[in-house]
Design an enzyme around this catalytic site. Structure first.
Site, PDB file in Angstrom:
ATOM      1  N   HIS A 128       0.834  -1.209   0.000  1.00 41.10           N
ATOM      2  CA  HIS A 128       0.000   0.000   0.000  1.00 41.10           C
ATOM      3  C   HIS A 128       0.861   1.248   0.000  1.00 41.10           C
ATOM      4  CE1 HIS A 128       1.222  -0.407   4.153  1.00 41.10           C
ATOM      5  NE2 HIS A 128       0.864   0.852   4.361  1.00 41.10           N
ATOM      6  N   ASP A 130       0.626   4.877   2.098  1.00 41.35           N
ATOM      7  CA  ASP A 130      -0.105   5.281   3.301  1.00 41.35           C
ATOM      8  C   ASP A 130      -1.199   6.304   3.002  1.00 41.35           C
ATOM      9  OD1 ASP A 130       1.156   3.637   5.145  1.00 41.35           O
ATOM     10  OD2 ASP A 130       2.785   5.079   5.474  1.00 41.35           O
ATOM     11  N   HIS A 283       4.671   0.196   0.042  1.00 45.85           N
ATOM     12  CA  HIS A 283       5.502  -0.572   0.971  1.00 45.85           C
ATOM     13  C   HIS A 283       4.709  -1.716   1.580  1.00 45.85           C
ATOM     14  CE1 HIS A 283       3.615   2.575   3.395  1.00 45.85           C
ATOM     15  NE2 HIS A 283       3.728   1.766   4.424  1.00 45.85           N
TER      16      HIS A 283
HETATM   17  C1  SIN Z   1       3.397   0.538   7.642  1.00 48.06           C
HETATM   18  O1  SIN Z   1       2.766   0.002   6.735  1.00 48.06           O
HETATM   19  O2  SIN Z   1       3.374   1.752   7.788  1.00 48.06           O
HETATM   20  C2  SIN Z   1       4.245  -0.296   8.572  1.00 48.06           C
HETATM   21  C3  SIN Z   1       5.421  -0.863   7.892  1.00 48.06           C
HETATM   22  C4  SIN Z   1       6.231  -1.710   8.821  1.00 48.06           C
HETATM   23  O3  SIN Z   1       5.868  -1.892   9.986  1.00 48.06           O
HETATM   24  O4  SIN Z   1       7.269  -2.232   8.397  1.00 48.06           O
END
Ligand code: SIN
Length: 307
Positions: A128, A130, A283
């Site tokens: 996704h 953010d 990410h």
């Molecule tokens: C997130 O998606 O913001 C968290 C990513 C993570 O905890 O590595």
């Protein structure tokens, strides 16, 4: 003509100048070999940032999309202050997982204390960008490591500019001029079934995350580069397309986006602070074994309406 100055006045004004204009630090930006990312060396984020240093970090963030700052012994206030240099901060809809006294900080953690999760343990379970489910999705996020597992807990980043640049012609044609719906609730029930981290949402929380529509290909507002802007987690359908075709197209776009040559995998070290650009990247949290503890503090900076 030399004007003599009272030494105590001189030292007071020098002290004021030092307090108001921080000295530049000896920063080095070291690019990673792969598709994305750079390490910032020689910067202590607990110190006030000079205008020159801010400009270099800002430029590096636009060029590399993920910046890694090692060994940052910073407080939540300092993380908030640094994040705030880039824009207003966004408050996550899961208010349950705010750091006490700091609503701008979302605790991302798999730790359960006295039977209660202390943070959002499955944040990033699906690829996704953010807050893409908001009218103004996030510009970027900062994640600061508080407690790391002995194994696992990595974060993966996919370069969505590269995903667009390398998109096969038939997919480029298929998405030309198209928009897509993004919904926070898209996978909520699925996540809720298998984790203790997804509380039932109140009517107010549901009202905060109404579906929104964004272009499938967005233009980065600062660099002008195009990027694919759909994700496995939040994008539910392409507007104006039959459901089966829309699902098929989204599946092809997701698969292309996360090809290995578009990725950087961050293996966390103690006190790392990672700052990524949500307009350029998606990410994914690769996951932490259940018996190991992981705790991170996340701040999220508001961006522009995508175009
Ligand atoms: C997130 O998606 O913001 C968290 C990513 C993570 O905890 O590595």
């Amino acid at each position: 003509m030399t004007i003599a100055t009272n030494p105590s006045v001189r030292s007071q004004s020098a002290a004021r100048a030092t307090a108001s204009t921080p000295a530049p630090q000896a920063i080095e930006i070291r690019s990673f070999d792969g598709a994305v990312g750079a390490e910032v060396l020689g910067l202590d984020l607990s110190q006030p940032l000079s205008a020159e240093d801010f400009a270099r970090i800002h430029r590096a963030h636009l060029d590399h999309h993920v910046l890694v700052f090692r060994d940052q012994r910073i407080t939540p206030e300092q993380q908030i202050a640094f994040s705030h240099r880039f824009g207003p901060l966004q408050i996550h809809v899961l208010h349950q997982f705010q750091l006490a006294g700091y609503p701008e900080v979302l605790i991302v953690s798999n730790i359960v204390e006295n039977g209660k999760p202390i943070g959002l343990g499955d944040a990033g379970h699906f690829w996704h960008s953010d807050l893409s489910y908001k009218d103004k999705p996030s510009l970027g996020s900062m994640l600061h490591a508080q407690e790391l597992p002995a194994e696992g807990g990595d974060t993966l980043f996919a370069n969505m500019h590269l995903a667009w640049d390398t998109l096969p012609t038939h997919l480029r044609d298929a998405v030309a001029g198209k928009s897509a719906e993004h919904t926070y609730l898209s996978k909520y029930a699925e996540l809720q079934k298998r984790s203790p981290w997804r509380p039932n949402l109140s009517a107010e929380q549901i009202a905060e995350v109404k579906p929104v529509v964004h272009p499938v290909v967005r233009t980065h507002p600062e660099t002008g580069r195009k990027a694919l802007f759909v994700s496995e987690h939040f994008t539910t359908r392409i507007i104006g397309m039959p459901e089966d075709e829309s699902q098929q197209l989204l599946a092809e776009l997701f698969a292309h986006s996360v090809r290995p040559e578009h990725l950087y995998r961050h293996v966390w070290a103690e006190h790392d602070m990672v700052f990524w650009d949500n307009r350029s990247l998606m990410h994914l949290a690769a996951g932490t074994p259940d018996h190991l503890r992981r705790k991170m503090y996340r701040t999220t900076i508001e961006g522009d309406v995508p175009f």
